[in-house]
Design a protein around this motif. Sequence first.
Motif, PDB file in Angstrom:
ATOM      1  N   VAL A 142      36.445  -5.835  71.067  1.00  0.00           N
ATOM      2  CA  VAL A 142      37.491  -5.709  69.903  1.00  0.00           C
ATOM      3  C   VAL A 142      37.714  -5.119  68.761  1.00  0.00           C
ATOM      4  N   SER A 143      36.347  -5.126  68.681  1.00  0.00           N
ATOM      5  CA  SER A 143      35.977  -4.292  66.974  1.00  0.00           C
ATOM      6  C   SER A 143      36.373  -2.710  67.285  1.00  0.00           C
ATOM      7  N   LEU A 144      35.735  -2.335  68.528  1.00  0.00           N
ATOM      8  CA  LEU A 144      35.160  -1.498  69.419  1.00  0.00           C
ATOM      9  C   LEU A 144      36.701  -0.944  69.739  1.00  0.00           C
ATOM     10  N   MET A 145      37.325  -1.361  70.408  1.00  0.00           N
ATOM     11  CA  MET A 145      39.019  -1.594  70.639  1.00  0.00           C
ATOM     12  C   MET A 145      39.897  -1.089  69.505  1.00  0.00           C
ATOM     13  N   LEU A 146      39.907  -1.477  68.747  1.00  0.00           N
ATOM     14  CA  LEU A 146      40.382  -1.509  67.608  1.00  0.00           C
ATOM     15  C   LEU A 146      40.728   0.288  66.848  1.00  0.00           C
ATOM     16  N   GLU A 147      39.528   0.348  66.964  1.00  0.00           N
ATOM     17  CA  GLU A 147      38.753   1.606  66.722  1.00  0.00           C
ATOM     18  C   GLU A 147      39.634   2.487  67.609  1.00  0.00           C
ATOM     19  N   MET A 148      39.460   2.616  68.826  1.00  0.00           N
ATOM     20  CA  MET A 148      39.792   3.265  69.580  1.00  0.00           C
ATOM     21  C   MET A 148      41.504   3.263  69.258  1.00  0.00           C
ATOM     22  N   GLY A 149      42.026   2.132  69.247  1.00  0.00           N
ATOM     23  CA  GLY A 149      43.265   2.082  68.464  1.00  0.00           C
ATOM     24  C   GLY A 149      43.996   3.370  67.782  1.00  0.00           C
ATOM     25  N   GLU A 171      44.731  13.234  76.142  1.00  0.00           N
ATOM     26  CA  GLU A 171      43.683  13.068  74.587  1.00  0.00           C
ATOM     27  C   GLU A 171      42.580  11.781  75.162  1.00  0.00           C
ATOM     28  N   SER A 172      41.569  12.275  75.742  1.00  0.00           N
ATOM     29  CA  SER A 172      40.578  11.948  76.156  1.00  0.00           C
ATOM     30  C   SER A 172      39.216  11.411  74.919  1.00  0.00           C
ATOM     31  N   LEU A 173      39.229  10.103  74.492  1.00  0.00           N
ATOM     32  CA  LEU A 173      38.258   9.446  73.565  1.00  0.00           C
ATOM     33  C   LEU A 173      36.730   9.951  73.730  1.00  0.00           C
ATOM     34  N   ALA A 174      36.093   9.837  74.604  1.00  0.00           N
ATOM     35  CA  ALA A 174      34.790  10.420  75.625  1.00  0.00           C
ATOM     36  C   ALA A 174      34.950  11.267  76.308  1.00  0.00           C
ATOM     37  N   VAL A 175      34.998  12.227  76.731  1.00  0.00           N
ATOM     38  CA  VAL A 175      34.764  13.335  77.600  1.00  0.00           C
ATOM     39  C   VAL A 175      32.945  13.675  78.287  1.00  0.00           C
ATOM     40  N   ILE A 176      33.195  12.973  79.025  1.00  0.00           N
ATOM     41  CA  ILE A 176      31.765  13.157  80.153  1.00  0.00           C
ATOM     42  C   ILE A 176      31.465  14.594  81.391  1.00  0.00           C
ATOM     43  N   LYS A 186      32.518   9.639  68.922  1.00  0.00           N
ATOM     44  CA  LYS A 186      31.620   9.327  68.245  1.00  0.00           C
ATOM     45  C   LYS A 186      31.210   8.096  68.489  1.00  0.00           C
ATOM     46  N   LEU A 187      31.419   7.225  68.182  1.00  0.00           N
ATOM     47  CA  LEU A 187      31.667   6.263  68.666  1.00  0.00           C
ATOM     48  C   LEU A 187      31.320   4.935  69.536  1.00  0.00           C
ATOM     49  N   LEU A 188      32.398   5.889  70.396  1.00  0.00           N
ATOM     50  CA  LEU A 188      32.425   5.612  71.681  1.00  0.00           C
ATOM     51  C   LEU A 188      31.307   6.178  72.624  1.00  0.00           C
ATOM     52  N   GLU A 189      31.287   7.350  72.627  1.00  0.00           N
ATOM     53  CA  GLU A 189      29.579   8.167  73.125  1.00  0.00           C
ATOM     54  C   GLU A 189      28.727   7.051  72.928  1.00  0.00           C
ATOM     55  N   GLU A 190      28.120   6.967  71.508  1.00  0.00           N
ATOM     56  CA  GLU A 190      26.791   6.264  71.375  1.00  0.00           C
ATOM     57  C   GLU A 190      27.079   4.794  71.895  1.00  0.00           C
ATOM     58  N   ARG A 191      28.555   4.581  72.072  1.00  0.00           N
ATOM     59  CA  ARG A 191      28.374   2.874  73.030  1.00  0.00           C
ATOM     60  C   ARG A 191      28.153   3.612  74.491  1.00  0.00           C
ATOM     61  N   ILE A 192      28.439   3.932  75.224  1.00  0.00           N
ATOM     62  CA  ILE A 192      28.245   4.538  76.306  1.00  0.00           C
ATOM     63  C   ILE A 192      26.930   4.935  76.384  1.00  0.00           C
ATOM     64  N   LEU A 193      26.285   5.571  75.979  1.00  0.00           N
ATOM     65  CA  LEU A 193      24.495   6.117  75.888  1.00  0.00           C
ATOM     66  C   LEU A 193      24.096   4.603  75.915  1.00  0.00           C
ATOM     67  N   LYS A 194      23.930   4.049  75.181  1.00  0.00           N
ATOM     68  CA  LYS A 194      23.529   2.464  74.404  1.00  0.00           C
ATOM     69  C   LYS A 194      23.567   1.659  75.418  1.00  0.00           C
ATOM     70  N   ASP A 195      24.963   1.642  76.002  1.00  0.00           N
ATOM     71  CA  ASP A 195      25.055   0.809  76.879  1.00  0.00           C
ATOM     72  C   ASP A 195      26.008   0.380  78.568  1.00  0.00           C
ATOM     73  N   GLY A 196      26.096   2.112  78.614  1.00  0.00           N
ATOM     74  CA  GLY A 196      26.130   2.391  80.462  1.00  0.00           C
ATOM     75  C   GLY A 196      25.868   2.183  80.836  1.00  0.00           C
ATOM     76  N   GLU A 197      26.267   2.825  82.258  1.00  0.00           N
ATOM     77  CA  GLU A 197      24.880   2.444  83.505  1.00  0.00           C
ATOM     78  C   GLU A 197      25.183   2.922  84.514  1.00  0.00           C
ATOM     79  N   ILE A 198      24.599   3.633  84.937  1.00  0.00           N
ATOM     80  CA  ILE A 198      25.184   5.404  86.003  1.00  0.00           C
ATOM     81  C   ILE A 198      24.602   4.762  87.432  1.00  0.00           C
ATOM     82  N   PHE A 199      25.880   4.481  88.318  1.00  0.00           N
ATOM     83  CA  PHE A 199      25.997   3.900  89.443  1.00  0.00           C
ATOM     84  C   PHE A 199      25.862   5.164  90.433  1.00  0.00           C
TER      85      PHE A 199
END
Length: 190
Positions: free
Chosen positions: A32-39, A173-178, A2-15
């Motif tokens: 780095v904090s997000l990376m460690l949570e993903m780890g 195993e994917s942490l966020a699947v679009i 969920k944390l990664l999905e929220e960040r994608i929605l907030k800061d991701g850009e679609i081209f």
Amino acid sequence: MKLLEERILKDGEIFPGNILKVSSFLNHQIDVSLMLEMGKEVQRLFKEDKPTKILTVEASGIAIATAIGAVMGLPVLFAKKHASKNLSGDVYSSPVHSYTHGNDYNMIVEKRFLNSDERILIVDDFLAVGGALCGLIDITRQSGAHLCGCAIAIEKAFQGGGDKLRADGYRIESLAVIEKMDEGSIEFRI
């Protein structure tokens, strides 16, 4: 995750061309904090498989692989995309087509860093059509090492690479699947 999905929605850009730009937190500037949570999440998913080394590809896979390596206490090995004078002549090599960059290259790993007694966890930032992942799987196969599975930060399921690799018997195993992505929205797999 969920944390990664929220960040994608907030800061991701679609081209155009199904490109999702996450440069502000994943593969140019690193949160780095997000990376460690993903780890921590990848450790939860693969701890029982007892990997002994992480394999990724330069350059975007290195940051997430390093965070996972730090959390799991594992060394990180990355495949190079170009031969250089500092590589020994004894290498594993696999041809790869990059969907994002629209070019072909040979993925290269020195044989002395990857051998048959290892248990490999492959890590990458994106999975779209699966070119880079197939190259890393091929290099692992060439070495005779055991493949524990593949951990991906963001999978673009609508491009089919993950489903094809799973159908071929690989653990992905994917942490966020679009599931769907267009100019105005992103829909995640439930």
